[in-house]
Write a protein that holds these residues in place. Structure first.
Motif, short mmCIF file in Angstrom:
data_model
loop_
_atom_site.label_atom_id
_atom_site.label_comp_id
_atom_site.label_asym_id
_atom_site.label_seq_id
_atom_site.Cartn_x
_atom_site.Cartn_y
_atom_site.Cartn_z
N ASN A 111 0.87 -1.17 0.00
CA ASN A 111 0.00 0.00 0.00
C ASN A 111 0.92 1.23 0.00
O ASN A 111 1.93 1.25 0.70
CB ASN A 111 -0.90 0.02 1.23
CG ASN A 111 -1.96 -1.06 1.20
OD1 ASN A 111 -2.27 -1.62 0.14
ND2 ASN A 111 -2.53 -1.34 2.36
N TYR B 2 1.22 5.66 0.08
CA TYR B 2 0.52 6.83 0.62
C TYR B 2 1.31 8.10 0.34
O TYR B 2 2.54 8.10 0.34
CB TYR B 2 0.36 6.70 2.15
CG TYR B 2 -0.30 5.43 2.60
CD1 TYR B 2 0.43 4.26 2.79
CD2 TYR B 2 -1.67 5.39 2.87
CE1 TYR B 2 -0.18 3.09 3.21
CE2 TYR B 2 -2.29 4.22 3.30
CZ TYR B 2 -1.54 3.08 3.47
OH TYR B 2 -2.14 1.92 3.88
N TYR C 44 1.35 11.94 2.10
CA TYR C 44 0.89 12.82 3.17
C TYR C 44 1.52 14.21 2.96
O TYR C 44 2.57 14.35 2.34
CB TYR C 44 1.35 12.31 4.54
CG TYR C 44 0.56 11.17 5.11
CD1 TYR C 44 0.85 9.86 4.75
CD2 TYR C 44 -0.48 11.40 6.01
CE1 TYR C 44 0.13 8.80 5.29
CE2 TYR C 44 -1.19 10.34 6.56
CZ TYR C 44 -0.89 9.06 6.19
OH TYR C 44 -1.60 8.01 6.73
N LEU D 227 -3.50 13.17 5.08
CA LEU D 227 -3.44 12.18 4.01
C LEU D 227 -3.98 12.78 2.74
O LEU D 227 -5.08 13.34 2.71
CB LEU D 227 -4.24 10.94 4.39
CG LEU D 227 -4.30 9.85 3.34
CD1 LEU D 227 -2.92 9.21 3.14
CD2 LEU D 227 -5.30 8.76 3.73
N TYR E 234 -3.93 7.54 -1.34
CA TYR E 234 -3.38 6.23 -1.05
C TYR E 234 -3.74 5.29 -2.19
O TYR E 234 -4.68 5.55 -2.95
CB TYR E 234 -3.82 5.69 0.31
CG TYR E 234 -5.27 5.29 0.41
CD1 TYR E 234 -6.25 6.23 0.69
CD2 TYR E 234 -5.65 3.95 0.30
CE1 TYR E 234 -7.57 5.86 0.83
CE2 TYR E 234 -6.98 3.58 0.44
CZ TYR E 234 -7.92 4.54 0.70
OH TYR E 234 -9.24 4.18 0.83
N VAL F 223 -3.79 0.95 -3.24
CA VAL F 223 -3.65 -0.45 -2.86
C VAL F 223 -3.19 -1.30 -4.02
O VAL F 223 -3.02 -2.52 -3.87
CB VAL F 223 -4.96 -1.00 -2.26
CG1 VAL F 223 -5.35 -0.23 -1.01
CG2 VAL F 223 -6.08 -0.96 -3.29
N GLU G 58 -8.12 11.68 -0.84
CA GLU G 58 -8.73 12.03 0.43
C GLU G 58 -9.16 13.49 0.50
O GLU G 58 -10.07 13.83 1.23
CB GLU G 58 -7.74 11.75 1.58
CG GLU G 58 -7.49 10.28 1.79
CD GLU G 58 -8.74 9.58 2.31
OE1 GLU G 58 -9.30 10.01 3.32
OE2 GLU G 58 -9.15 8.57 1.69
N LEU H 151 5.34 13.73 2.38
CA LEU H 151 5.89 12.45 2.82
C LEU H 151 5.22 11.31 2.08
O LEU H 151 3.99 11.24 2.00
CB LEU H 151 5.65 12.28 4.32
CG LEU H 151 6.45 13.21 5.23
CD1 LEU H 151 5.81 13.28 6.60
CD2 LEU H 151 7.88 12.71 5.35
N SER I 297 3.13 0.45 3.29
CA SER I 297 2.86 -0.56 4.31
C SER I 297 2.55 -1.87 3.64
O SER I 297 2.14 -1.93 2.48
CB SER I 297 1.68 -0.14 5.20
OG SER I 297 0.46 -0.26 4.51
N LEU J 278 2.95 2.07 8.93
CA LEU J 278 3.46 2.77 7.76
C LEU J 278 4.95 3.04 7.95
O LEU J 278 5.42 3.29 9.05
CB LEU J 278 2.74 4.11 7.58
CG LEU J 278 1.51 4.12 6.66
CD1 LEU J 278 0.43 3.24 7.22
CD2 LEU J 278 1.02 5.54 6.45
N PHE K 270 7.90 5.52 6.42
CA PHE K 270 7.97 6.79 5.71
C PHE K 270 9.30 7.03 5.03
O PHE K 270 10.35 6.59 5.51
CB PHE K 270 7.70 7.93 6.69
CG PHE K 270 6.28 8.05 7.13
CD1 PHE K 270 5.80 7.28 8.18
CD2 PHE K 270 5.41 8.93 6.49
CE1 PHE K 270 4.47 7.38 8.58
CE2 PHE K 270 4.10 9.04 6.89
CZ PHE K 270 3.62 8.26 7.93
#
Lengths: 113, 114
Positions: free
Chosen positions: A32, A34, A36, A46, A49, A51, A59, A90, A94, A102, A104
């Motif tokens: 996954n 992400y 941020y 967030l 993201y 998958v 988001e 960032l 995960s 998570l 980073f």
């Protein structure tokens, strides 16, 4: 072991210019991913993201977009930057299981002038 | 929906003193809980995580946290502060089965005084 690379570390861009931030993960498959953002003196927000390849969840509606062209590559883009886009960006990954934390990257400091 | 509250946006302790950073969470189901540390201009580093195996969790750099379900708390402690502990600390909660993301607290800036 797994590693995450994020670049550039620092970026200064004028208002209205495009943006491309890249993040890659090594040592794992189908993570996954992400994006941020941390604005000055504020917490973590967030942005996107993913998958899987081509699967992006947004988001926060804004002038940023994200893409995942390869399994371990995540790109954050903008066609025209705003002053409010300044911040610390960032990337994180995960393992796609319930309790996984998570991990980073080192972040990109973006200043829009 | 889950949420996280970190009490105290700034905490100051003397070098060698106890560090206590507070975190309370709300979640409709037993959550996963995490503490992260962030040094200036760096990413977040995982300190420790609670995943229901044990209520007292030991992490890196001498930190530990205790999960207290009755108090919905997950406070971070360290017996003796070191100058190098000065950083920002984030508590985070993740709902079991969620592929989405962690919900982060607003962070606590720890200052260690000589």
């Amino acid at each position: 072991s797994q590693t995450i690379h994020q670049w550039p570390a620092t970026l200064v861009q004028p208002v209205g210019s495009p943006l491309s931030l890249e993040c890659t993960v090594e040592g794992t498959s189908n993570p996954n991913l992400y994006w941020y953002r941390q604005a000055a003196g504020r917490g973590l927000q967030l942005l996107f993201y993913s998958v899987g390849i081509g699967q992006i969840s947004s988001e926060v509606p804004q002038n940023l977009s994200a893409s995942r062209p390869q399994d371990r590559q995540f790109i954050l883009s903008s066609k025209k930057l705003l002053l409010s886009d300044s911040g610390f960006y960032l990337c994180a990954w995960s393992v796609p299981t319930g309790g996984s934390p998570l991990h980073f990257g080192n972040g990109t400091r973006l200043t829009v002038t | 929906a889950q949420s996280v509250t970190q009490l105290g946006s700034h905490v100051s302790v003397s070098e060698g003193a106890l560090v206590l950073l507070r975190c309370n969470y709300s979640s409709s189901v037993p959550p996963y809980l995490f503490w992260y540390v962030q040094y200036p201009n760096q990413g977040l580093q995982l300190l420790l995580k609670y995943t229901s195996a044990a209520t007292l969790v030991k992490g890196i750099n001498g930190f530990e946290a205790e999960f207290k379900k009755s108090e919905t708390s997950f406070h971070l402690t360290k017996p003796s502060a070191h100058m190098s502990d000065a950083a920002e600390y984030f508590c985070a909660v993740k709902k079991s089965g969620s592929a989405r993301q962690l919900t982060f607290g607003s962070g606590t800036q720890l200052t260690v005084l000589p």
